[in-house]
Design a protein around this motif. Structure first.
Motif, PDB file in Angstrom:
ATOM      1  N   ALA A 180       0.604  -1.625   0.308  1.00  0.00           N
ATOM      2  CA  ALA A 180      -0.040   0.267   0.480  1.00  0.00           C
ATOM      3  C   ALA A 180       0.803   1.161   0.051  1.00  0.00           C
ATOM      4  CB  ALA A 180      -1.031  -0.176   1.362  1.00  0.00           C
ATOM      5  N   GLY A 181       0.675   2.313  -0.909  1.00  0.00           N
ATOM      6  CA  GLY A 181       1.333   3.539  -0.911  1.00  0.00           C
ATOM      7  C   GLY A 181       1.965   3.165  -1.632  1.00  0.00           C
ATOM      8  N   ARG A 182       2.424   2.732  -2.322  1.00  0.00           N
ATOM      9  CA  ARG A 182       3.080   2.669  -3.786  1.00  0.00           C
ATOM     10  C   ARG A 182       2.511   3.617  -5.140  1.00  0.00           C
ATOM     11  NH1 ARG A 182       6.475  -1.569  -4.297  1.00  0.00           N
ATOM     12  NH2 ARG A 182       7.641  -2.628  -1.887  1.00  0.00           N
ATOM     13  N   LYS A 183       3.197   4.106  -5.953  1.00  0.00           N
ATOM     14  CA  LYS A 183       2.734   5.131  -6.849  1.00  0.00           C
ATOM     15  C   LYS A 183       2.027   3.951  -8.265  1.00  0.00           C
ATOM     16  CE  LYS A 183       5.820   8.620  -6.907  1.00  0.00           C
ATOM     17  NZ  LYS A 183       6.663   9.914  -7.192  1.00  0.00           N
ATOM     18  N   ARG A 184       2.760   3.183  -7.915  1.00  0.00           N
ATOM     19  CA  ARG A 184       2.367   1.965  -8.789  1.00  0.00           C
ATOM     20  C   ARG A 184       3.276   0.164  -8.923  1.00  0.00           C
ATOM     21  NH1 ARG A 184       4.306   2.531 -15.015  1.00  0.00           N
ATOM     22  NH2 ARG A 184       6.393   3.393 -14.229  1.00  0.00           N
ATOM     23  N   LEU A 185       1.895  -0.532  -8.751  1.00  0.00           N
ATOM     24  CA  LEU A 185       2.522  -1.680  -8.716  1.00  0.00           C
ATOM     25  C   LEU A 185       2.442  -2.456 -10.225  1.00  0.00           C
ATOM     26  CD1 LEU A 185       0.917  -2.584  -5.503  1.00  0.00           C
ATOM     27  CD2 LEU A 185       3.011  -2.987  -5.663  1.00  0.00           C
ATOM     28  N   PRO A 186       3.753  -3.147 -10.694  1.00  0.00           N
ATOM     29  CA  PRO A 186       3.445  -4.509 -11.409  1.00  0.00           C
ATOM     30  C   PRO A 186       2.555  -5.487 -11.472  1.00  0.00           C
ATOM     31  CG  PRO A 186       5.078  -4.083 -10.384  1.00  0.00           C
ATOM     32  CD  PRO A 186       5.114  -3.615  -9.868  1.00  0.00           C
TER      33      PRO A 186
END
Length: 300
Positions: A180-186
């Motif tokens: 949570a809190g990442r800008k985007r995820l693969p």
């Protein structure tokens, strides 16, 4: 059988019967007295008998004319009502519109758009059906609804699709999740954790599965539901993580969840208006389509 009787003749008959005067009746129906007399003679000839007993001093109805009078009065009232109803519908002063929308749109963007529509056309009755994409397509094909809002159904001869915008996917995570809190995820970041998926044969489930298989990725599906809202509540109780269309982001945030845009692969799908390709649209449906097109930037 009389075939050439006109509403104008019947209105003239009604005026003469009520006033018992050709002069007064002529003024009411905006005809000269000779023209009114000719109209009544033609009506009597068409019906096959006298409607009025005329004398130098008075005009009275014959028994046949007296029997005809209430029927003509009702017939003209019904005629006026039909024309008034049609005019009001074309003028959007009344009418009915049935819309079907996929849940992710119905629960998020649609209410505000309906409020705008109601501001412009307060007398139009609106019925909204919240159905999954597959059911929506069948309802439009069957003529049960005029207008649907959903994902692009692909090349189907009976349907017309007007694109509005492109929707992407976001990961749905508990607020305290490590990702949570990442800008985007693969997407690969979601493959190890317990995943909550839409049930097959959902078109969204199929879209995700196809793209991930092309990348050699497999989600660890442990729970399934046929409702995105239920999936959000499952994530909120710690049963797993999921991915939903970005349209659902606000409702997921309201559950206290974290939403992170997904990429690698970039999975997206056009959202737009689905109508029947060969059926005419009502004024209300056309007005709603115009409002939607104005609200969203068309895809070029």
């Amino acid at each position: 059988m009389p075939r050439n009787v006109t509403p104008k003749q019947l209105r003239a008959f009604l005026a003469v019967a009520r006033t018992q005067s050709f002069a007064e009746a002529a003024a009411q129906v905006h005809l000269s007295q000779p023209a009114l007399s000719i109209a009544m003679k033609n009506l009597e000839a068409e019906l096959g008998g006298a409607l009025f007993a005329r004398s130098t001093r008075a005009v009275s109805l014959t028994p046949e004319g007296a029997e005809l009078l209430p029927k003509v009065s009702q017939l003209l009232a019904d005629w006026d009502s039909v024309l008034s109803d049609a005019h009001q519908q074309f003028a959007m002063q009344r009418g009915r519109l049935t819309i079907a929308a996929m849940p992710s749109f119905a629960n998020t963007a649609l209410p505000a758009l309906l409020a705008k529509f109601r501001e412009q056309y307060p007398s139009v009755t609106i019925r909204v059906q919240e159905v999954i994409a597959e059911q929506l397509v069948e309802q439009v094909k069957g003529g049960r609804i005029e207008l649907g809002i959903s994902f692009d159904p692909g090349n189907q001869p009976d349907l017309a699709f007007t694109p509005l915008f492109t929707d992407h996917f976001v990961a749905v995570l508990p607020a305290d999740h490590a990702l949570a809190g990442r800008k985007r995820l693969p997407w690969s970041a979601l493959c190890e954790a317990p995943f909550i998926a839409l049930q097959r044969p959902s078109s969204l489930r199929g879209l995700i599965d196809r793209h991930l298989q092309e990348q050699g990725l497999t989600l660890n599906v442990e729970l399934e539901s046929n409702q995105l809202a239920t999936i959000g509540r499952m994530v909120a109780t710690g049963l797993g993580i999921s991915a939903v269309p970005q349209l659902c982001e606000q409702s997921m945030l309201e559950l206290g969840l974290s939403c992170v845009p997904l990429y690698k692969p970039n999975i997206e799908r056009q959202v737009g208006i689905i109508t029947h390709a060969r059926r005419p649209r009502s004024q209300a449906a056309s007005a709603m389509m115009a409002l939607l097109a104005h609200h969203y930037t068309p895809i070029r």
